[in-house]
Write a protein that holds these residues in place. Sequence first.
Motif, PDB file in Angstrom:
ATOM      1  N   SER A  12      -7.591  -3.644   0.906  1.00  0.00           N
ATOM      2  CA  SER A  12      -6.824  -2.812   1.840  1.00  0.00           C
ATOM      3  C   SER A  12      -6.345  -3.636   3.040  1.00  0.00           C
ATOM      4  N   HIS A  13      -6.428  -4.963   2.924  1.00  0.00           N
ATOM      5  CA  HIS A  13      -5.822  -5.910   3.868  1.00  0.00           C
ATOM      6  C   HIS A  13      -6.549  -6.088   5.198  1.00  0.00           C
ATOM      7  N   GLU A  14      -7.805  -5.652   5.273  1.00  0.00           N
ATOM      8  CA  GLU A  14      -8.585  -5.988   6.464  1.00  0.00           C
ATOM      9  C   GLU A  14      -9.328  -7.290   6.189  1.00  0.00           C
ATOM     10  N   PHE A  31      -0.323 -10.685   6.284  1.00  0.00           N
ATOM     11  CA  PHE A  31       0.574  -9.943   5.404  1.00  0.00           C
ATOM     12  C   PHE A  31       0.701  -8.484   5.871  1.00  0.00           C
ATOM     13  N   GLU A  35       4.086  -6.467   7.160  1.00  0.00           N
ATOM     14  CA  GLU A  35       4.591  -5.264   6.511  1.00  0.00           C
ATOM     15  C   GLU A  35       4.827  -4.149   7.525  1.00  0.00           C
ATOM     16  N   LEU A  36       3.944  -4.072   8.502  1.00  0.00           N
ATOM     17  CA  LEU A  36       4.014  -2.990   9.490  1.00  0.00           C
ATOM     18  C   LEU A  36       5.179  -3.138  10.442  1.00  0.00           C
ATOM     19  N   GLY A  37       5.499  -4.352  10.789  1.00  0.00           N
ATOM     20  CA  GLY A  37       6.484  -4.565  11.850  1.00  0.00           C
ATOM     21  C   GLY A  37       5.806  -4.511  13.201  1.00  0.00           C
ATOM     22  N   HIS A 129       2.556  -7.780  -4.588  1.00  0.00           N
ATOM     23  CA  HIS A 129       3.623  -7.396  -3.669  1.00  0.00           C
ATOM     24  C   HIS A 129       4.863  -8.259  -3.760  1.00  0.00           C
ATOM     25  N   GLU A 130       4.965  -9.073  -4.786  1.00  0.00           N
ATOM     26  CA  GLU A 130       6.198  -9.854  -4.854  1.00  0.00           C
ATOM     27  C   GLU A 130       6.867  -9.731  -6.206  1.00  0.00           C
TER      28      GLU A 130
ATOM     29  N   ASP B 213       8.215  -3.343  -4.004  1.00  0.00           N
ATOM     30  CA  ASP B 213       8.510  -3.667  -2.624  1.00  0.00           C
ATOM     31  C   ASP B 213       7.948  -5.018  -2.227  1.00  0.00           C
ATOM     32  N   GLY B 214       8.780  -6.019  -2.171  1.00  0.00           N
ATOM     33  CA  GLY B 214       8.309  -7.328  -1.760  1.00  0.00           C
ATOM     34  C   GLY B 214       8.430  -7.511  -0.281  1.00  0.00           C
ATOM     35  N   SER B 216       9.610  -5.258   2.593  1.00  0.00           N
ATOM     36  CA  SER B 216      10.143  -4.030   3.164  1.00  0.00           C
ATOM     37  C   SER B 216      10.747  -4.357   4.515  1.00  0.00           C
ATOM     38  N   ARG B 218      11.669  -4.587   8.162  1.00  0.00           N
ATOM     39  CA  ARG B 218      10.841  -4.376   9.337  1.00  0.00           C
ATOM     40  C   ARG B 218      11.397  -3.280  10.223  1.00  0.00           C
ATOM     41  N   SER B 224       7.312   2.717   5.211  1.00  0.00           N
ATOM     42  CA  SER B 224       6.683   1.643   4.480  1.00  0.00           C
ATOM     43  C   SER B 224       5.491   1.048   5.211  1.00  0.00           C
ATOM     44  N   GLY B 225       4.480   1.839   5.349  1.00  0.00           N
ATOM     45  CA  GLY B 225       3.224   1.295   5.853  1.00  0.00           C
ATOM     46  C   GLY B 225       2.657   0.373   4.813  1.00  0.00           C
ATOM     47  N   LYS B 226       1.598  -0.328   5.151  1.00  0.00           N
ATOM     48  CA  LYS B 226       1.100  -1.313   4.193  1.00  0.00           C
ATOM     49  C   LYS B 226       0.453  -0.666   2.973  1.00  0.00           C
ATOM     50  N   ASP B 227       0.142   0.640   3.086  1.00  0.00           N
ATOM     51  CA  ASP B 227      -0.510   1.305   1.957  1.00  0.00           C
ATOM     52  C   ASP B 227       0.493   1.805   0.926  1.00  0.00           C
TER      53      ASP B 227
END
Lengths: 130, 540, 476
Positions: A12-14, A31, A35-37, A129-130, B213-214, B216, B218, B224-227
Amino acid sequence: MADNNKFYFAKSHEWISPNSNNIYNLGISDFAQSELGDVVYVQLPEIGKQYKKDEKIGEIESVKSVSEIYAPVDLTIKSVNSKLNETPELINNEPLGDGFIAQIELNNPSDLSLLMDKNSYESFVKSNHE
Amino acid sequence: MKKFPGSKGLVFNEDLLINQSSKGLSGVNMPSNNLSGVHIGKTAKDYIDAKFLRNEENSPLLLPEVSESTTVRHFTRLSSWNICVDTAFYPLGSCTMKYNPKINETIASLNNIKNLHPMLSAAYIQPVLKIIYEFNRLLCGLTGLNEFTFNPQAGAAGEFTGMKIIKKYFEVKNEKRNIVLIPDSSHGTNPASSYIAGFTPVEIKTLFADKPDGHSSREGAQNSGKDNEFVSIQSKSKGYIDITELKKYINEDVAAIMITNPNTFGLFEKNIREVAELMHKNGSLVYMDGANFNAFIGNCKVSDFGVDILHLNLHKTFSTPHGGGGPGSGPVGVKDFLKEFLPVPYISVCKQTPNNKQAADDDEQGDYYELKNEKEHSIGRISSFYGNFAIILRAYSYLLSLGKQNISKISEIAILNANYMKKRLKDTFIESDPFPEELCMHECVLNDNVFQSEGISTLDFAKSIIDYGFHPPTIYFPKNIHGAIMIEPTETESIKTMDSFIDAMKQIKKKGNKYSTKSPKNTKIRRLNEVLANKNPIFK
Amino acid sequence: MNSFRYIPASIEEIKKIYKFIGIKDKKELFYKIIGDIHLIEGKELDFMPDQMDELSLYKYFSDINDKLRSSGSIPVFAGAGIYDHYVPSAVDAIISRAEFYTPYTPYQPEVSQGTLMALFEFQSMLASILQMDTVNASMYDGAESLAEAVLMSLRIYRQNRQTGSDVGNSKKIKILVSKSVNPIYIEVVKTFIKDLDIVIEFTDIDPKKGYTNAAHLKEKLQENKNICAFIVQQPNYFGIIEDLEIIEKIVHSEKSASSSNPHLIVCSSEPFSFGVIAPPGFYNADIFAGEGNSFGNYMNFGGPLLGLFAAKKEFIRQMPGRITGKSKDDKNQDAYLFILATREQHIRRQAATSNICTNNSLNALRAAVYLSLCSKEGFKEISLLNLKLSHILCEKLIDTDLFSLKYTGNFYNEFVIEINNKKMNASEYINEMMKKGILAGISLEDGGNAVLIAVTEKISIKDIDNYVNRAVELFS
């Protein structure tokens, strides 16, 4: 921060990383932050509280999305990074450093084996994810 | 160079009105009211205890101090910074930005109608109750359902009302069902409404994957949250509910499915009758989100899809203006067996008697309309009065203007226009069309494939098309289409307008990202710093 | 000729589109989309009336408007949640600009600065009138707004309880409501919380004064451990001004078993009162929910209205609805946009703070224009005029000896009288007065003799004298 290079990652990326005396830092991966910005708000976990693995411990918000932060292992929150209240962008700038979220104690030290090391995490991200 | 509607012109500056104050100025003069001398000189503390009074020192009143002329100029200048349906093509997908007929505004501002107090006794408001009653009858005819409530003030309130009706239905049947199934492509209001009504919404994957989704975007990405991962099953792409997938979720705890039709890909839910059959067999109900009813009006009845309960958005299909965010109206229609659960108050009709007849009114049919507040199994009251009457009035007027002669043209031409755009975009954007083989309904959806190969993000495209004199389409929704661009022309746009918009899209692609990342350039303000606004919120 | 006046496609152009997309006709078009599902045809549409040209349409509704003369253009002394204030022409002129009433929600701020800046001004003005930190960009109406306030309070309470060290989680959460709150608001709140495992309890009112019984409130708070909020209306349903100073002290200082005190939720259906009386924020209200229709909006037979929602700054992330904020653009110019959107349903879906999407933005804009026109002095003066006129009518009615004041507490622009003559109940009285061309008030309860009467600045002394004379006539 001691032992900077030892990072353990969850799917879960923690991440958690040993700090001192059984205390670990907890944060989210590079990463995940990309993704979040731009992070604008962090809801920090509660100090002193125990969380089970995969339980939600907090939230990170960017302008148009919200991500939950999960406990990567069973843990107890010892302190939180209150700098994030004023400067949430630390998560974007230094996700593995000053952008950590909390300091924790492991409830079961053997849980570390459930997590990935840096290389496996990177290939996990790559394949998913790629 | 083609001529587009967008151009440069003088743009006014205008400061906040509070910064234009001069002490003591006001834009109203007090009505004289023939107050006599005794009262003129009195102040508030002559009537009420001084401890209750507002005190300027403790509670400063920060209102502007300006004249009427300054106020009018201020808001008129502000209005010039808006794009609206009357000034520009507004192909906002899922929002049905059709032309708002002016006669409806005139009617809604008729003096006695707009000044009606809602608690007048029924005898004095017969014509108003008749409008609601007749409109109900027309909506029943158009949908095939048996009764509508007009109390919900907008689409989400309609969903909430519908969910409460479903709750009550099972409560009376003494069945405990807590789950509402909702396709992942639904509007966010669906899970939110079912949740606050006390259900647990469960998302069904529509098994549609545009592409994994490679990277997303910004900026601007809505969800597009990380989940949030895209399901990468390209082969199964179809864009509507998959029966095999749905079956996995059906169990005795399922109260209903909430289904948007046509769905947010602009496609007809081909399996809807089978879905309804499965749900009914399971004892569950079918709720349809009728936000996209503009694709059906006058041509299909939702009762033929197996729908038990539906909400409509009068501010979409029925031409009432969006008002820059509202007000709307979200009537809910049900089949006979759910009527008893509708909210109060409601209107019922009976025959006129000497007792209820009011001298001023003479209904030709001798019908008398009553307002009822009690109903044994009603979900209760959901709004202060009878919903947004002034919106219902406009929508009723719209239906009367269409009549039986034109009602079916609305959806026919809405569908034609959307398919015209979809096909005209094919030569350049075929790679962006997730459903190249399908006819769409009232709107078409593109992904960002083509723009992205030019280095243009969906957000860049949206901001660029503003300078051409168009409102951008809906972007980044539905979330399972990568960088979605959702175009809904409606029936009130001409071929020329659609052509011009398509030409602009092609030109943006051709000009490339150097141009688009700096857009818009001709608006009052340029792109905003959203991060700053959300980190340190300033809200007054 | 085009096929219909709102459709800009000629018959030829429609044919052209069919040809272009490779479809023969409507039948084929629909068949390809909906398959063998029934397509409505011909006679099936006979339930619809014949199309109407614009002139016929105008005449049709104009007739209806004429029929409503005796109910839509008479002096209105009825309130009970919606008040007949005058709307200056400038408000209508601004709101009838298509740039304001025909756009969608301003999700693209670059082309919506007009609406956004106006909403920002709306929020600022309301925040000052209410003396609350944060005001949102509107809800539907007062009742729904109050229901959302309850949900918000519940959410905060649950969060605190979860993280708090105290126990007692098994107990049902309660919400305490004064019996002086508008009964319609209470009904709507009940609908919202029905399936949410929360119960309502009521606090009594002082039967003579008509305001919340503070001693009973204290008692209730002491005997219940799980109260998330107390709801009080200002001025209350009977028009009486509540002593919020006392109430606030009780609500916020009671040591309950929970980690925090209950929220003080103040609601109001007549915020015009806050031009004269102290606003909810002055009394440290946590949440305000109310009806803003009095500001520049018509009664419209009950809708659309204007839901107001405000809260303390610390609760901003728990607020429902849209919030307009101020930022800068790329050229460092002031710019407005919706902020904290992550609270909302389009991002957070079921975890959102509310399901609301479309709100009553245009009504909020009306309020912004109206309050700007009033300006600071005008707002206070109109507010005072309402107070004066209602007291003048009240006094004159009591002087006739035909009526007695039911509640003697201080009131703003609304009060309750009882008909002394037992032969006529309140509904009959109102009905008889309607025949004389006056909407004399609202019957407080079925079959009772209490009439709730409101007076606004639209009422002149002549109207007041006429009201009194007609009432005297009626009973003589």
